[in-house]
Design a protein around this motif. Structure first.
Motif, PDB file in Angstrom:
ATOM      1  N   ARG A 103       2.463  11.414 -14.459  1.00  0.00           N
ATOM      2  CA  ARG A 103       3.001  10.323 -13.653  1.00  0.00           C
ATOM      3  C   ARG A 103       4.530  10.277 -13.610  1.00  0.00           C
ATOM      4  NH1 ARG A 103      -0.675   5.129 -13.381  1.00  0.00           N
ATOM      5  NH2 ARG A 103      -2.690   6.124 -13.362  1.00  0.00           N
ATOM      6  N   ILE A 104       5.174  11.457 -13.698  1.00  0.00           N
ATOM      7  CA  ILE A 104       6.614  11.446 -13.486  1.00  0.00           C
ATOM      8  C   ILE A 104       6.949  12.265 -12.248  1.00  0.00           C
ATOM      9  CG2 ILE A 104       7.241  11.082 -15.908  1.00  0.00           C
ATOM     10  CD1 ILE A 104       8.074  14.082 -15.914  1.00  0.00           C
ATOM     11  N   GLY A 105       8.057  11.892 -11.614  1.00  0.00           N
ATOM     12  CA  GLY A 105       8.512  12.602 -10.429  1.00  0.00           C
ATOM     13  C   GLY A 105       9.822  13.300 -10.739  1.00  0.00           C
ATOM     14  N   LYS A 106      10.505  13.790  -9.705  1.00  0.00           N
ATOM     15  CA  LYS A 106      11.715  14.567  -9.959  1.00  0.00           C
ATOM     16  C   LYS A 106      12.901  13.668 -10.325  1.00  0.00           C
ATOM     17  CE  LYS A 106      13.142  15.408  -5.121  1.00  0.00           C
ATOM     18  NZ  LYS A 106      12.787  14.179  -4.514  1.00  0.00           N
ATOM     19  N   PHE A 107      13.944  14.313 -10.836  1.00  0.00           N
ATOM     20  CA  PHE A 107      15.149  13.581 -11.220  1.00  0.00           C
ATOM     21  C   PHE A 107      15.834  13.005  -9.994  1.00  0.00           C
ATOM     22  CE2 PHE A 107      16.787  14.356 -15.670  1.00  0.00           C
ATOM     23  CZ  PHE A 107      15.551  14.641 -16.184  1.00  0.00           C
ATOM     24  N   GLU A 108      16.340  11.801 -10.113  1.00  0.00           N
ATOM     25  CA  GLU A 108      17.087  11.162  -9.026  1.00  0.00           C
ATOM     26  C   GLU A 108      18.230  10.355  -9.626  1.00  0.00           C
ATOM     27  OE1 GLU A 108      16.475  11.296  -5.774  1.00  0.00           O
ATOM     28  OE2 GLU A 108      14.309  11.544  -5.436  1.00  0.00           O
ATOM     29  N   PHE A 109      19.335  10.291  -8.913  1.00  0.00           N
ATOM     30  CA  PHE A 109      20.390   9.343  -9.256  1.00  0.00           C
ATOM     31  C   PHE A 109      19.908   7.961  -8.834  1.00  0.00           C
ATOM     32  CE2 PHE A 109      22.830  13.242  -9.364  1.00  0.00           C
ATOM     33  CZ  PHE A 109      23.605  13.023 -10.489  1.00  0.00           C
ATOM     34  N   PRO A 110      20.578   6.902  -9.319  1.00  0.00           N
ATOM     35  CA  PRO A 110      20.141   5.556  -8.923  1.00  0.00           C
ATOM     36  C   PRO A 110      20.108   5.412  -7.404  1.00  0.00           C
ATOM     37  CG  PRO A 110      21.855   5.434 -10.606  1.00  0.00           C
ATOM     38  CD  PRO A 110      21.714   6.872 -10.248  1.00  0.00           C
ATOM     39  N   ARG A 111      19.028   4.891  -6.911  1.00  0.00           N
ATOM     40  CA  ARG A 111      18.849   4.762  -5.461  1.00  0.00           C
ATOM     41  C   ARG A 111      19.078   3.313  -5.045  1.00  0.00           C
ATOM     42  NH1 ARG A 111      12.963   7.197  -5.779  1.00  0.00           N
ATOM     43  NH2 ARG A 111      13.124   6.074  -7.743  1.00  0.00           N
TER      44      ARG A 111
ATOM     45  N   GLN B 250      14.461  11.115 -14.411  1.00  0.00           N
ATOM     46  CA  GLN B 250      13.208  11.313 -13.677  1.00  0.00           C
ATOM     47  C   GLN B 250      12.698   9.994 -13.102  1.00  0.00           C
ATOM     48  OE1 GLN B 250      13.512  12.057 -17.121  1.00  0.00           O
ATOM     49  NE2 GLN B 250      11.501  12.557 -17.841  1.00  0.00           N
ATOM     50  N   THR B 251      11.937  10.122 -12.033  1.00  0.00           N
ATOM     51  CA  THR B 251      11.297   8.957 -11.435  1.00  0.00           C
ATOM     52  C   THR B 251       9.896   8.834 -12.041  1.00  0.00           C
ATOM     53  OG1 THR B 251      10.664  10.445  -9.655  1.00  0.00           O
ATOM     54  CG2 THR B 251      12.542   9.024  -9.251  1.00  0.00           C
ATOM     55  N   HIS B 252       9.300   7.682 -11.862  1.00  0.00           N
ATOM     56  CA  HIS B 252       7.989   7.429 -12.446  1.00  0.00           C
ATOM     57  C   HIS B 252       7.048   6.915 -11.379  1.00  0.00           C
ATOM     58  CE1 HIS B 252       9.669   7.806 -16.520  1.00  0.00           C
ATOM     59  NE2 HIS B 252      10.764   7.427 -15.894  1.00  0.00           N
ATOM     60  N   GLU B 253       5.803   7.245 -11.540  1.00  0.00           N
ATOM     61  CA  GLU B 253       4.826   6.815 -10.545  1.00  0.00           C
ATOM     62  C   GLU B 253       4.757   5.290 -10.461  1.00  0.00           C
ATOM     63  OE1 GLU B 253       1.043   8.982 -10.542  1.00  0.00           O
ATOM     64  OE2 GLU B 253       0.066   7.029 -10.349  1.00  0.00           O
ATOM     65  N   ILE B 254       4.743   4.799  -9.244  1.00  0.00           N
ATOM     66  CA  ILE B 254       4.581   3.359  -8.998  1.00  0.00           C
ATOM     67  C   ILE B 254       3.386   3.199  -8.076  1.00  0.00           C
ATOM     68  CG2 ILE B 254       5.619   1.283  -8.000  1.00  0.00           C
ATOM     69  CD1 ILE B 254       8.383   2.768  -8.351  1.00  0.00           C
ATOM     70  N   ILE B 255       2.361   2.575  -8.557  1.00  0.00           N
ATOM     71  CA  ILE B 255       1.220   2.294  -7.682  1.00  0.00           C
ATOM     72  C   ILE B 255       1.490   0.968  -6.993  1.00  0.00           C
ATOM     73  CG2 ILE B 255      -1.267   1.812  -7.586  1.00  0.00           C
ATOM     74  CD1 ILE B 255      -1.553   3.728  -9.992  1.00  0.00           C
ATOM     75  N   TRP B 256       1.394   0.963  -5.687  1.00  0.00           N
ATOM     76  CA  TRP B 256       1.828  -0.191  -4.889  1.00  0.00           C
ATOM     77  C   TRP B 256       0.678  -0.675  -4.036  1.00  0.00           C
ATOM     78  CZ3 TRP B 256       7.289  -1.557  -4.432  1.00  0.00           C
ATOM     79  CH2 TRP B 256       7.535  -2.584  -3.507  1.00  0.00           C
ATOM     80  N   TRP B 257       0.193  -1.845  -4.366  1.00  0.00           N
ATOM     81  CA  TRP B 257      -0.897  -2.449  -3.587  1.00  0.00           C
ATOM     82  C   TRP B 257      -0.325  -3.477  -2.629  1.00  0.00           C
ATOM     83  CZ3 TRP B 257      -5.950  -1.124  -3.449  1.00  0.00           C
ATOM     84  CH2 TRP B 257      -6.439  -0.318  -4.489  1.00  0.00           C
ATOM     85  N   GLU B 258      -0.570  -3.292  -1.376  1.00  0.00           N
ATOM     86  CA  GLU B 258      -0.122  -4.301  -0.407  1.00  0.00           C
ATOM     87  C   GLU B 258      -0.952  -4.178   0.858  1.00  0.00           C
ATOM     88  OE1 GLU B 258       4.103  -4.885  -0.374  1.00  0.00           O
ATOM     89  OE2 GLU B 258       4.076  -5.732   1.649  1.00  0.00           O
ATOM     90  N   GLY B 259      -1.270  -5.316   1.444  1.00  0.00           N
ATOM     91  CA  GLY B 259      -2.049  -5.344   2.687  1.00  0.00           C
ATOM     92  C   GLY B 259      -3.371  -4.599   2.548  1.00  0.00           C
ATOM     93  N   GLY B 260      -3.978  -4.693   1.373  1.00  0.00           N
ATOM     94  CA  GLY B 260      -5.265  -4.036   1.159  1.00  0.00           C
ATOM     95  C   GLY B 260      -5.165  -2.531   1.029  1.00  0.00           C
ATOM     96  N   GLN B 261      -3.936  -2.004   0.963  1.00  0.00           N
ATOM     97  CA  GLN B 261      -3.741  -0.547   0.873  1.00  0.00           C
ATOM     98  C   GLN B 261      -3.134  -0.178  -0.481  1.00  0.00           C
ATOM     99  OE1 GLN B 261      -3.951   1.907   3.612  1.00  0.00           O
ATOM    100  NE2 GLN B 261      -5.201   0.304   4.559  1.00  0.00           N
ATOM    101  N   LYS B 262      -3.513   0.970  -0.953  1.00  0.00           N
ATOM    102  CA  LYS B 262      -2.904   1.477  -2.173  1.00  0.00           C
ATOM    103  C   LYS B 262      -1.994   2.648  -1.808  1.00  0.00           C
ATOM    104  CE  LYS B 262      -4.065   3.927  -6.405  1.00  0.00           C
ATOM    105  NZ  LYS B 262      -5.118   4.693  -7.085  1.00  0.00           N
ATOM    106  N   GLU B 263      -0.768   2.584  -2.301  1.00  0.00           N
ATOM    107  CA  GLU B 263       0.179   3.662  -2.043  1.00  0.00           C
ATOM    108  C   GLU B 263       0.726   4.138  -3.385  1.00  0.00           C
ATOM    109  OE1 GLU B 263       3.679   4.172   1.008  1.00  0.00           O
ATOM    110  OE2 GLU B 263       2.983   2.087   0.970  1.00  0.00           O
ATOM    111  N   VAL B 264       1.141   5.402  -3.435  1.00  0.00           N
ATOM    112  CA  VAL B 264       1.806   5.874  -4.654  1.00  0.00           C
ATOM    113  C   VAL B 264       3.246   6.210  -4.305  1.00  0.00           C
ATOM    114  CG1 VAL B 264       1.847   7.588  -6.500  1.00  0.00           C
ATOM    115  CG2 VAL B 264      -0.344   6.761  -5.617  1.00  0.00           C
ATOM    116  N   LEU B 265       4.165   5.566  -4.988  1.00  0.00           N
ATOM    117  CA  LEU B 265       5.585   5.787  -4.738  1.00  0.00           C
ATOM    118  C   LEU B 265       6.233   6.387  -5.986  1.00  0.00           C
ATOM    119  CD1 LEU B 265       6.389   2.233  -3.359  1.00  0.00           C
ATOM    120  CD2 LEU B 265       5.631   4.199  -2.023  1.00  0.00           C
TER     121      LEU B 265
END
Ligand SMILES: Cc1cc2nc3c(=O)[nH]c(=O)nc-3n(C[C@H](O)[C@H](O)[C@H](O)COP(=O)(O)O)c2cc1C
Ligand code: SF4
Ligand code: SF4
Lengths: 113, 266
Positions: A103-111, B250-265
């Protein structure tokens, strides 16, 4: 060393990991821009893993990664302190022998959302 | 019963409570357009780095009081505030704390650092097995990152309290509501961010927990049950300017529920 040239260990459930084999424990990796680096030494002083060192002639010092390096945790304290942004970590550590990164994505600067 | 306020109707409630000041703040919040610049709080969050090299100058006492004061207003489970602090500003005392933790790390590595021995040697195999069993029992503490740090501390290549002029030990009241260790994290976050906003550098020190096995030193420091050392925060003035640019992470998975839809950001 980059992630692409290290073949990750396949970890069976009863496997007991070791930490000095990059297939099992791959630390963070940094990229150094030798043209921009002016050898100011700051990054070598602040690096918590103590993996950076200066080399070269006195009037043209550059930074490099120590030969025996472990422990880079991609904290980017080196990047933060470098006025010329000459050193950067852009990949996380990956301890394949211990656990799979999830559950990790790529590196990013603050967005700015 | 027309004079009973419907508690569900918060829109109305907000209007009723609004005085000039809150009204202005609300306008400011609503004005933030997508992509707007960071405000001061965001700046402090983004430019805070863990500082492990300090100038010799001791930060003035009132600034330490000031950052602890920000801790006092941290949220906590059931408002139980399960914390207390020991502020150490005496070099000799910090040196004594450092020495003890280094000794613990040296003892630990003697028994578990198989990389000290030749590949293929019997000693290495024996110690490796030992380490692996411990790793199984306690994967968080024997994770490669703390292990590398413990090895480096043992060899004198990494410090525990980073020769900081001020060390704040955060003690946790073990009787706190729910998970008191989480509250320690929250109070500490207030402290490090307040410090950042005042130009002070900080570093969390989880290894401060190693002090707990030294009863005499704990007694001298003023640590006693039901309190335990949970974390420490080093404070001082950093060398260089680590706040000149935020870093990449690194970014981290965000599960986003809205309008009855599930999205992964991310
Ligand atoms: C609870 C906690 C305990 C930590 N313990 C230590 C420690 O014992 N020694 C240390 O040098 N850094 C410690 N750190 C700092 C982390 O290594 C650091 O926050 C991380 O690498 C990210 O870097 P940054 O803080 O500069 O953004 C700790 C951080 C936290 C949140
Ligand atoms: S901080 Fe930057 S310029 Fe200074 S030695 Fe490191 S990479 Fe080179
Ligand atoms: S990312 Fe952190 S640990 Fe890695 S080289 Fe830079 S300062 Fe050192």
């Amino acid at each position: 060393m980059t992630a692409s040239n290290v073949e990750k260990a396949v970890v069976p459930p009863d496997h007991l990991a070791i930490w000095d084999d990059p297939r099992e424990a791959l630390y963070g990796r940094v990229t150094i821009d030798l043209e921009t680096c002016d050898g100011c030494k700051l990054c070598t002083v602040v690096c918590p893993a103590n993996i950076l060192e200066l080399y070269g002639p006195k009037d043209n010092l550059k930074v490099r990664i120590k030969e025996d390096f472990t422990g880079c945790m991609s904290c980017n304290n080196c990047y933060a302190i470098c006025a010329g942004q000459a050193v950067i970590a852009s990949e996380p550590y990956d301890f394949a022998g211990y656990y799979e990164q999830k559950r990790i994505g790529k590196f990013e600067f603050p967005r700015k959302f | 019963m027309s004079d009973v306020v419907d508690v569900e109707d918060t829109e109305d409630l907000e209007c009723a409570l609004e005085d000039d000041r809150t009204a202005r703040r609300r306008v400011a919040i609503h004005d933030i357009a997508p992509g707007a610049d960071w405000n001061e709080v965001e700046e402090a969050i983004l430019t805070r780095r863990s500082i492990r090299k300090f100038k010799g100058r001791q930060p003035p006492a009132h600034l330490i009081r000031r950052i602890l004061e920000m801790g006092r207003f941290a949220p906590s489970q059931g408002n139980c505030q399960p914390w207390s602090f020991v502020v150490v500003r005496d070099r000799e005392m910090i040196a004594e704390m450092e020495q003890y933790c280094v000794a613990v790390c040296q003892n630990m590595t003697a028994g578990i650092d198989y990389t000290n021995y030749e590949s293929g040697s019997e000693q290495r195999a024996a110690i490796l097995q030992n380490t692996q069993v411990l790793n199984r029992q306690n994967p968080n503490s024997f994770h490669p990152v703390p292990m590398t740090a413990i090895k480096s501390i043992a060899k004198g290549r990494f410090a525990v309290f980073h020769k900081a002029p001020t060390v704040i030990l955060i003690l946790v009241d073990k009787r706190g509501v729910g998970v008191p260790e989480v509250d320690v994290g929250v109070v500490g976050t207030n402290i490090v961010l307040a410090a950042q906003s005042l130009g002070l550098g900080t570093c969390w020190v989880g290894f401060s927990r190693l002090l707990s096995s030294n009863t005499a030193l704990c007694e001298k420091l003023g640590v006693a049950a039901p309190f335990e050392i949970a974390e420490a925060i080093c404070v001082g003035y950093s060398i260089g300017n680590p706040a000149q640019q935020p870093v990449s992470r690194q970014t981290h998975e965000i599960i986003w529920w809205e309008g009855g839809q599930k999205e992964v950001l991310y």
